[in-house]
Structure formats: C-alpha cells, structure tokens
Design a protein around this motif. Structure first.
Motif, short mmCIF file in Angstrom:
data_model
loop_
_atom_site.label_atom_id
_atom_site.label_comp_id
_atom_site.label_asym_id
_atom_site.label_seq_id
_atom_site.Cartn_x
_atom_site.Cartn_y
_atom_site.Cartn_z
N LEU A 140 0.38 -1.18 0.34
CA LEU A 140 0.00 0.34 0.03
C LEU A 140 0.78 1.66 0.24
N VAL A 141 1.97 1.08 0.87
CA VAL A 141 2.88 2.53 0.96
C VAL A 141 3.30 2.50 -0.51
N LYS A 142 3.95 1.95 -1.42
CA LYS A 142 4.66 1.68 -2.14
C LYS A 142 3.77 2.51 -3.67
N ALA A 143 2.78 1.94 -3.53
CA ALA A 143 1.55 2.25 -4.54
C ALA A 143 1.08 3.82 -4.42
N LYS A 144 1.32 4.14 -3.17
CA LYS A 144 0.64 5.40 -2.89
C LYS A 144 2.65 6.34 -3.22
N ALA A 145 3.28 5.94 -2.67
CA ALA A 145 4.52 6.88 -3.18
C ALA A 145 4.61 6.90 -4.90
N MET A 176 5.92 4.71 5.21
CA MET A 176 6.57 3.71 6.56
C MET A 176 5.97 4.45 7.84
N ILE A 177 6.76 5.30 8.02
CA ILE A 177 6.07 6.46 9.23
C ILE A 177 5.01 6.78 9.73
N GLY A 178 4.65 7.03 8.40
CA GLY A 178 2.96 7.13 8.07
C GLY A 178 2.23 5.93 8.98
N PHE A 189 -0.53 2.36 13.29
CA PHE A 189 -0.23 1.72 14.56
C PHE A 189 -0.69 1.80 15.63
N LEU A 190 0.41 3.31 16.13
CA LEU A 190 -0.26 3.86 16.91
C LEU A 190 -0.96 4.69 17.87
N ASP A 191 -2.09 4.94 16.55
CA ASP A 191 -2.74 5.63 16.71
C ASP A 191 -4.07 4.93 16.75
N TYR A 192 -3.65 3.62 16.18
CA TYR A 192 -5.75 2.94 15.84
C TYR A 192 -6.20 2.45 16.76
N ALA A 193 -7.64 3.23 16.93
CA ALA A 193 -8.40 3.20 17.81
C ALA A 193 -9.73 2.70 16.83
N LEU A 220 -4.89 6.84 5.07
CA LEU A 220 -5.66 8.09 5.24
C LEU A 220 -3.82 8.33 6.13
N CYS A 221 -3.31 7.81 7.16
CA CYS A 221 -2.02 8.56 7.93
C CYS A 221 -1.32 8.33 6.39
N VAL A 222 -0.56 6.84 5.83
CA VAL A 222 -0.05 6.70 4.57
C VAL A 222 0.04 8.64 4.61
N ASN A 223 -1.08 8.96 3.35
CA ASN A 223 -1.20 9.86 2.41
C ASN A 223 -1.02 10.82 3.52
#
Length: 193
Positions: A31-36, A54-56, A61-65, A78-81
């Motif tokens: 997913l990250v590669k496709a967006k990049a 990947m940071i996004g 992962f950290l913020d997921y609720a 959304l976070c990756v974007n």
C-alpha cells in the motif's frame, strides 16, 4: 470491520510482539509503495517517500482505535497519505533558493553580464529580493504552494495530485500568480526609471 488478523497483529504488537509488528508493516508495505508511486518529492526519490509512508503506517499502528476507525486498512491509508503530503510540503517550503537567487524570465534580459560593475549586481540582487518579499506577502497559501511546486518543475497534474486539488484549480491559481507577479514587475520597472 477490521479483519481479525489485522486486529490480532495490532494487539500482539502493542503487547511487545515485534514479529507481529513486522508482519503488520510487511502486510501494508505494498500500500505504501503504491501511494509513493503517485507522488513526487523534490530533492528526494521514491525510496524517501516510501520511508515517509512507512512512518505514516507506524503512526497508524500507534494511533489506531478500533472504536473510532473500525477498518484499519482505511485508517492506515489515510495516515500514509498525510505523512507523505507533510514530507512533500516540508520539502517545498525549504526550497526558497530559486526565489532568492534568480531572476524571473521576464527580467532575464535585465540581468547584468559577468564582469558587470558591483552596483549593477547589487541592484539586480535587490530586485530579486523585492520579488521574493512580494510573493511571500501577497500570495495566498494555495498560490504560494502551487508556485513553489511549479518552480520545482512539477507538471500541473502533479501539483493537483500533490495538493489534492482539481487540475483546473491549479491552472487558475497559476494564472492568478502570473498576473500578480507580472503587475509587480511592471510596477518595479516603472519605479526604477
């Protein structure tokens, strides 16, 4: 709903299972590669954008609720974007050298030749700085962002995609910028004669 497998990996990773975290990051790396592939980072390359993505993903992962965002893949996307766009905007804001150190094409014929006297060089430098200050003071945030991306060589379509704006909006914005800067250049030219 989030697939139980994603949620299970998230829960395990939050409890310290590094293998679960690695599996989660590996699962979403495509997913990250496709967006990049859809973005351009001035002064960087595709790998830099993938790293930002990947940071996004890690922030997702950290913020997921699960109670707020039942589908992890949508939240991760959304976070990756957002992370990639933040990196792109930060890179463009650090690129003021073209504004500070060059003349516009309309003023190129006025640029002093090599070996010109110091007074002519100083006047040329001051004119360039005047335009820079004009741009910083008189362009809207959208106009400024579009101009910076355009000066970095991005096409109208790339700018539209980067800023998440319609192509027509980017075209219209560049036309407004050209009119504003053109009027200022004419005013400066009249003021120096």
């Amino acid at each position: 709903m989030t697939s139980p497998r994603d949620e299970q990996l998230i829960q395990a990773a939050r409890l310290g299972d590094t293998d679960a975290l690695e599996a989660l990051l590996s699962r979403f790396k495509p997913l990250v590669k496709a967006k990049a592939a859809a973005y351009f980072l001035s002064g960087g390359d595709r790998d830099d954008l993938i790293q930002e993505g990947m940071i996004g993903l890690y922030k997702a992962f950290l913020d997921y609720a699960p109670e707020k965002n039942p589908i992890f893949s949508a939240f991760a996307s959304l976070c990756v974007n957002r992370q990639m766009l933040t990196a792109i905007k930060a890179a463009t804001r650090q690129k003021h050298a073209p504004l500070n150190d060059s003349l516009t094409l309309e003023r190129a014929e006025e640029a002093p030749e090599n070996g010109s006297n110091p007074e002519a060089l100083l006047i040329s430098r001051e004119s360039s700085q005047d335009i820079t200050h004009f741009i910083q003071r008189n362009l809207s945030p959208l106009e400024y962002d579009v101009l910076m991306l355009h000066m970095e060589g991005m096409s109208h379509a790339q700018i539209a995609q980067t800023l998440n704006k319609p192509l027509k909006s980017v075209d219209n914005t560049l036309q407004r910028v050209r009119r504003k800067v053109g009027r200022e250049l004419k005013a400066q030219k009249k003021g120096t004669i």
